[in-house]
Design an enzyme around this catalytic site. Structure first.
Site, PDB file in Angstrom:
ATOM      1  N   ASN A   7       3.587 -35.220 -25.143  1.00  0.00           N
ATOM      2  CA  ASN A   7       2.930 -36.142 -26.076  1.00  0.00           C
ATOM      3  C   ASN A   7       3.604 -37.496 -25.899  1.00  0.00           C
ATOM      4  O   ASN A   7       4.734 -37.682 -26.341  1.00  0.00           O
ATOM      5  CB  ASN A   7       3.092 -35.626 -27.510  1.00  0.00           C
ATOM      6  CG  ASN A   7       2.568 -36.622 -28.535  1.00  0.00           C
ATOM      7  OD1 ASN A   7       1.918 -37.605 -28.172  1.00  0.00           O
ATOM      8  ND2 ASN A   7       2.841 -36.365 -29.805  1.00  0.00           N
ATOM      9  N   HIS A  85      -1.084 -34.127 -35.750  1.00  0.00           N
ATOM     10  CA  HIS A  85       0.335 -34.361 -35.463  1.00  0.00           C
ATOM     11  C   HIS A  85       1.015 -34.888 -36.729  1.00  0.00           C
ATOM     12  O   HIS A  85       0.403 -35.594 -37.529  1.00  0.00           O
ATOM     13  CB  HIS A  85       0.491 -35.362 -34.319  1.00  0.00           C
ATOM     14  CG  HIS A  85       1.908 -35.466 -33.857  1.00  0.00           C
ATOM     15  ND1 HIS A  85       2.808 -36.306 -34.463  1.00  0.00           N
ATOM     16  CD2 HIS A  85       2.591 -34.803 -32.890  1.00  0.00           C
ATOM     17  CE1 HIS A  85       3.994 -36.147 -33.868  1.00  0.00           C
ATOM     18  NE2 HIS A  85       3.885 -35.245 -32.915  1.00  0.00           N
ATOM     19  N   GLU A  87       2.909 -37.250 -37.258  1.00  0.00           N
ATOM     20  CA  GLU A  87       2.867 -38.705 -37.458  1.00  0.00           C
ATOM     21  C   GLU A  87       1.505 -39.142 -37.977  1.00  0.00           C
ATOM     22  O   GLU A  87       1.413 -40.136 -38.701  1.00  0.00           O
ATOM     23  CB  GLU A  87       3.258 -39.413 -36.147  1.00  0.00           C
ATOM     24  CG  GLU A  87       4.754 -39.251 -35.893  1.00  0.00           C
ATOM     25  CD  GLU A  87       5.166 -39.116 -34.435  1.00  0.00           C
ATOM     26  OE1 GLU A  87       4.398 -39.519 -33.544  1.00  0.00           O
ATOM     27  OE2 GLU A  87       6.274 -38.578 -34.191  1.00  0.00           O
ATOM     28  N   GLY A 160      11.994 -36.083 -32.928  1.00  0.00           N
ATOM     29  CA  GLY A 160      12.625 -37.343 -32.530  1.00  0.00           C
ATOM     30  C   GLY A 160      14.025 -37.515 -33.097  1.00  0.00           C
ATOM     31  O   GLY A 160      14.628 -38.573 -32.965  1.00  0.00           O
ATOM     32  N   SER A 196      12.261 -32.205 -30.404  1.00  0.00           N
ATOM     33  CA  SER A 196      13.539 -32.350 -29.702  1.00  0.00           C
ATOM     34  C   SER A 196      13.736 -31.339 -28.570  1.00  0.00           C
ATOM     35  O   SER A 196      14.840 -30.846 -28.368  1.00  0.00           O
ATOM     36  CB  SER A 196      14.703 -32.288 -30.707  1.00  0.00           C
ATOM     37  OG  SER A 196      14.574 -33.337 -31.657  1.00  0.00           O
TER      38      SER A 196
HETATM   39  P1  13P Z   1      10.315 -35.243 -29.695  1.00  0.00           P
HETATM   40  O1  13P Z   1      10.274 -34.268 -28.530  1.00  0.00           O
HETATM   41  O2  13P Z   1      10.551 -36.657 -29.259  1.00  0.00           O
HETATM   42  O3  13P Z   1      11.193 -34.764 -30.802  1.00  0.00           O
HETATM   43  O4  13P Z   1       8.816 -35.260 -30.295  1.00  0.00           O
HETATM   44  C1  13P Z   1       8.195 -34.053 -30.581  1.00  0.00           C
HETATM   45  C2  13P Z   1       6.774 -34.316 -30.875  1.00  0.00           C
HETATM   46  O5  13P Z   1       6.431 -34.910 -31.873  1.00  0.00           O
HETATM   47  C3  13P Z   1       5.787 -33.850 -29.885  1.00  0.00           C
HETATM   48  O6  13P Z   1       4.487 -33.932 -30.388  1.00  0.00           O
END
Ligand code: 13P
Length: 234
Positions: A7, A85, A87, A160, A196
């Site tokens: 992603n 997602h 976000e 993240g 992560s």
């Molecule tokens: P990270 O791998 O940067 O933690 O993000 C995970 C994510 O939101 C994938 O959709």
């Protein structure tokens, strides 16, 4: 065979995607690799690596300025689309109902939605992790899936953040999701883990029961980070 999706969120460029596609061309893997990129990159030739979008309108067409329909994504070259997602849930107020409508639009257009569920830190601390996961799965999946969905479990507090749940926590979450899917007549649906994931933890995470692959954010942006994840498992 594992399902490994990147992603890119709001990162990258057409040149970066071409560079990634070239780097992925020669790797030796049986795993399914999908890159979910910004809309502007969906037309790029990727030598067989599947592309996905990161959101889709619930509407078919019409006066919805700024939105992109599932048919348009398909027309542009997408095979997959991430829906719900964390976000989108956090910054755009998307609920399980919104996510279900978007997933239905994707399926109707012949796309495979990657439907995300997962708990926030507040929900985790309140002991609601399992309830949030189960309601997320039950309420975010449309009635008619046409056999074409993927689920991603993404603990929202770990995204993240360089944090990951313990293997036991991931196993509990994925076992619950697998059981819930089974009870909905959707046994066998691939379930990915996301948050992560890196080259150093990917193999261990994908060895956990009911983890069929990973959804990778930051570590999917550069070939040097993404390829070790893809090649960490057969
Ligand atoms: P990270 O791998 O940067 O933690 O993000 C995970 C994510 O939101 C994938 O959709």
């Amino acid at each position: 065979m594992k399902f490994i999706a990147g992603n890119w969120k709001m990162n990258g460029s057409i040149a970066a995607l071409r560079n990634m596609a070239a780097a992925l061309r020669d790797i030796d893997t049986q795993n399914k690799v999908v890159l979910c990129v910004p809309y502007t990159m969906l037309g790029v030739e990727t030598n067989g690596v599947s592309l996905g979008a990161q959101d889709v309108s619930a509407h078919d067409h019409g006066a919805y300025t700024g939105e992109v329909s599932a048919n348009m994504l398909k027309d542009a070259g997408a095979e997959y689309v991430i829906v719900g997602h964390s976000e989108r849930r956090q910054y755009h107020g998307e609920t399980n109902d919104t996510v279900r409508a978007k997933a239905a639009a994707a399926i109707a257009a012949g796309l495979t939605p990657i439907i995300c569920v997962g708990e926030t830190m507040d929900e985790k601390q309140a002991g609601k992790t399992m309830a949030i996961i189960e309601s997320g799965v039950r309420e975010s999946i449309p009635g008619d899936t046409n056999g074409k969905i993927v689920i991603a479990y993404e603990p929202r507090w770990a995204i993240g953040a360089g944090l990951t749940p313990t293997s036991t926590e991931i196993a509990e979450a994925h076992t619950l999701i697998a059981k819930t899917l089974e009870s909905m007549g959707l046994g066998g649906t691939p379930v990915l883990y996301g948050a992560s994931v890196k080259g150093g933890n990917a193999a261990e995470i994908m060895s956990i029961p009911h983890v069929d692959g990973v959804l990778v954010g930051g570590a999917s942006l550069k070939p040097d980070d993404f390829i070790p994840i893809i090649t960490s498992v057969k």
